[in-house]
Design an enzyme around this catalytic site. Structure first.
Site, PDB file in Angstrom:
ATOM      1  N   HIS A   1       4.225 -13.459   1.344  1.00  0.00           N
ATOM      2  CA  HIS A   1       4.630 -14.408   0.369  1.00  0.00           C
ATOM      3  C   HIS A   1       3.452 -15.489   0.146  1.00  0.00           C
ATOM      4  O   HIS A   1       3.370 -16.207   1.107  1.00  0.00           O
ATOM      5  CB  HIS A   1       6.039 -14.771   0.187  1.00  0.00           C
TER       6      HIS A   1
ATOM      7  N   SER B   1       3.346 -17.077   3.872  1.00  0.00           N
ATOM      8  CA  SER B   1       4.166 -16.857   4.769  1.00  0.00           C
ATOM      9  C   SER B   1       4.464 -15.215   4.800  1.00  0.00           C
ATOM     10  O   SER B   1       4.300 -14.519   3.971  1.00  0.00           O
ATOM     11  CB  SER B   1       5.693 -17.354   4.335  1.00  0.00           C
TER      12      SER B   1
ATOM     13  N   GLY C   1      -3.700  -4.226  -4.155  1.00  0.00           N
ATOM     14  CA  GLY C   1      -3.667  -3.401  -2.924  1.00  0.00           C
ATOM     15  C   GLY C   1      -4.860  -4.021  -2.194  1.00  0.00           C
ATOM     16  O   GLY C   1      -5.251  -3.153  -1.114  1.00  0.00           O
TER      17      GLY C   1
ATOM     18  N   ASN D   1      -4.396  -6.147   0.091  1.00  0.00           N
ATOM     19  CA  ASN D   1      -3.583  -6.268   1.503  1.00  0.00           C
ATOM     20  C   ASN D   1      -3.475  -4.637   2.178  1.00  0.00           C
ATOM     21  O   ASN D   1      -3.873  -4.685   3.412  1.00  0.00           O
ATOM     22  CB  ASN D   1      -2.406  -6.638   1.491  1.00  0.00           C
TER      23      ASN D   1
ATOM     24  N   ASN E   1       7.614  -9.183   4.419  1.00  0.00           N
ATOM     25  CA  ASN E   1       7.167  -9.267   3.128  1.00  0.00           C
ATOM     26  C   ASN E   1       5.966 -10.572   3.089  1.00  0.00           C
ATOM     27  O   ASN E   1       6.155 -11.444   4.079  1.00  0.00           O
ATOM     28  CB  ASN E   1       8.188  -9.867   1.882  1.00  0.00           C
TER      29      ASN E   1
ATOM     30  N   LEU F   1      14.582  -5.731  -4.124  1.00  0.00           N
ATOM     31  CA  LEU F   1      15.385  -4.658  -3.575  1.00  0.00           C
ATOM     32  C   LEU F   1      16.756  -4.855  -3.475  1.00  0.00           C
ATOM     33  O   LEU F   1      17.216  -5.943  -3.023  1.00  0.00           O
ATOM     34  CB  LEU F   1      14.555  -4.144  -2.378  1.00  0.00           C
TER      35      LEU F   1
ATOM     36  N   GLU G   1      18.716 -11.828   0.321  1.00  0.00           N
ATOM     37  CA  GLU G   1      18.326 -13.018  -0.546  1.00  0.00           C
ATOM     38  C   GLU G   1      16.851 -13.021  -0.604  1.00  0.00           C
ATOM     39  O   GLU G   1      16.153 -12.962   0.298  1.00  0.00           O
ATOM     40  CB  GLU G   1      19.071 -14.171   0.304  1.00  0.00           C
ATOM     41  N   LEU G   2      16.461 -13.382  -1.787  1.00  0.00           N
ATOM     42  CA  LEU G   2      14.938 -13.349  -2.145  1.00  0.00           C
ATOM     43  C   LEU G   2      14.025 -14.366  -1.213  1.00  0.00           C
ATOM     44  O   LEU G   2      14.502 -15.536  -1.322  1.00  0.00           O
ATOM     45  CB  LEU G   2      14.880 -13.416  -3.691  1.00  0.00           C
ATOM     46  N   ASP G   3      13.000 -13.756  -0.687  1.00  0.00           N
ATOM     47  CA  ASP G   3      11.963 -14.745   0.192  1.00  0.00           C
ATOM     48  C   ASP G   3      12.955 -15.510   1.169  1.00  0.00           C
ATOM     49  O   ASP G   3      12.333 -16.720   1.399  1.00  0.00           O
ATOM     50  CB  ASP G   3      11.207 -15.419  -0.743  1.00  0.00           C
TER      51      ASP G   3
ATOM     52  N   GLN H   1      -6.511 -15.761  -0.527  1.00  0.00           N
ATOM     53  CA  GLN H   1      -6.358 -14.359  -0.639  1.00  0.00           C
ATOM     54  C   GLN H   1      -7.235 -14.058   0.873  1.00  0.00           C
ATOM     55  O   GLN H   1      -6.511 -13.184   1.647  1.00  0.00           O
ATOM     56  CB  GLN H   1      -7.006 -13.545  -1.676  1.00  0.00           C
TER      57      GLN H   1
ATOM     58  N   MET I   1       6.449  -6.042  -6.598  1.00  0.00           N
ATOM     59  CA  MET I   1       7.031  -6.944  -7.563  1.00  0.00           C
ATOM     60  C   MET I   1       8.391  -6.327  -7.982  1.00  0.00           C
ATOM     61  O   MET I   1       8.516  -6.302  -9.184  1.00  0.00           O
ATOM     62  CB  MET I   1       6.295  -7.292  -8.767  1.00  0.00           C
ATOM     63  N   ARG I   2       9.310  -6.179  -7.142  1.00  0.00           N
ATOM     64  CA  ARG I   2      10.613  -5.712  -7.690  1.00  0.00           C
ATOM     65  C   ARG I   2      11.470  -6.174  -6.351  1.00  0.00           C
ATOM     66  O   ARG I   2      11.015  -6.084  -5.360  1.00  0.00           O
ATOM     67  CB  ARG I   2      10.833  -4.230  -7.451  1.00  0.00           C
TER      68      ARG I   2
END
Ligand code: GRF
Length: 231
Positions: A111, A138, A14, A16, A109, A95, A145-147, A173, A92-93
């Site tokens: 990434h 990014s 957390g 961010n 998101n 959707l 579709e993932l990322d 970071q 980390m799931r």
């Protein structure tokens, strides 16, 4: 200026979220962080939310037979809070398309790679193995579709001799934090839309992500319309 009402989904530390709270509290960003939801009961990010008096909700995957069922519960919760923007900050799931498609252009998101390179996990090692000279972070619209949704912003760093994945993550970071705050600033100051799967800012198409400038803001170069007018 009206506050940007954000709901944060997270699974981990957390940092961010903490950065968003700090940006809100310092007055840099007009943010209303309405709720934080996690799929992990032990996510430190939930404690960060609680300490800031932000509703912190754990939705246990074990209580749901499949992803669709879990995501329907998420959807119900999200709807209760009526966020203007959903921020995936280390969630980390994957959707379901049903959930993602309920929030077109309103879910982003963060990434840790220079997308479209290295979707998914282990991005630092993959950049190292490929011998890349640069890596980064990014922020993109979330699509099924993932990322793979349209990019909004990117921060680029050099890969240095002797770098390891841990060193790269540590160096990235604080830059990720800057990128997130600058991107939320973009949302709070401009009309940021996903139209035909492409980034539009104030109605203008942007084919490339906005770079993070050294002053900590996004370099809002003119969109395609303006460029073609000046050519
Ligand atoms: C970040 O490194 C982000 O790039 C990735 O997950 C991490 C979240 O960190 N998607 P934190 O939980 O906000 O500290």
């Amino acid at each position: 200026m009206t506050a940007l009402r954000c709901l944060v989904l997270l699974s981990g530390h957390g940092s961010n979220l903490a950065t968003m709270i700090a940006a809100r509290d310092s007055g840099r960003l007009p943010l209303d962080i309405c709720a934080v939801i996690s799929n992990r009961s032990t996510a430190p990010g939930l404690d960060i939310a609680r300490q800031a008096d932000i509703p912190a909700i754990f939705v246990d995957p074990a209580n749901h037979p499949d992803r669709q069922d879990y995501d329907r519960q998420l959807s119900r919760l999200i709807q209760e809070w009526q966020p203007g923007l959903i921020v995936l900050a280390g969630f980390m799931r994957i959707l379901s398309a049903e959930l993602v498609n309920s929030y077109p252009g309103r879910m982003i998101n963060l990434h840790p790679s220079l997308l479209p390179k290295y979707t998914g996990l282990d991005t630092y090692n993959r950049a190292l193995t490929a011998g890349d000279s640069h890596y980064g972070a990014s922020i993109h619209f979330v699509t099924p579709e993932l990322d793979a949704g349209a990019l909004i912003s990117q921060a680029v760093l050099a890969i240095e001799p002797g770098d390891s994945a841990d060193i790269m993550a540590d160096r990235l970071q604080p830059i990720e934090h800057q990128l997130l705050v600058a991107s939320l600033e973009l949302f709070s100051q401009h009309t940021v839309e996903l139209i035909d799967d492409m980034l539009h800012i104030d109605g203008k198409l942007h084919e490339k992500p906005l770079p993070l400038a050294t002053d900590g803001h996004l370099a809002l170069t003119s969109g395609l319309d303006q460029r073609s007018q000046s050519e």
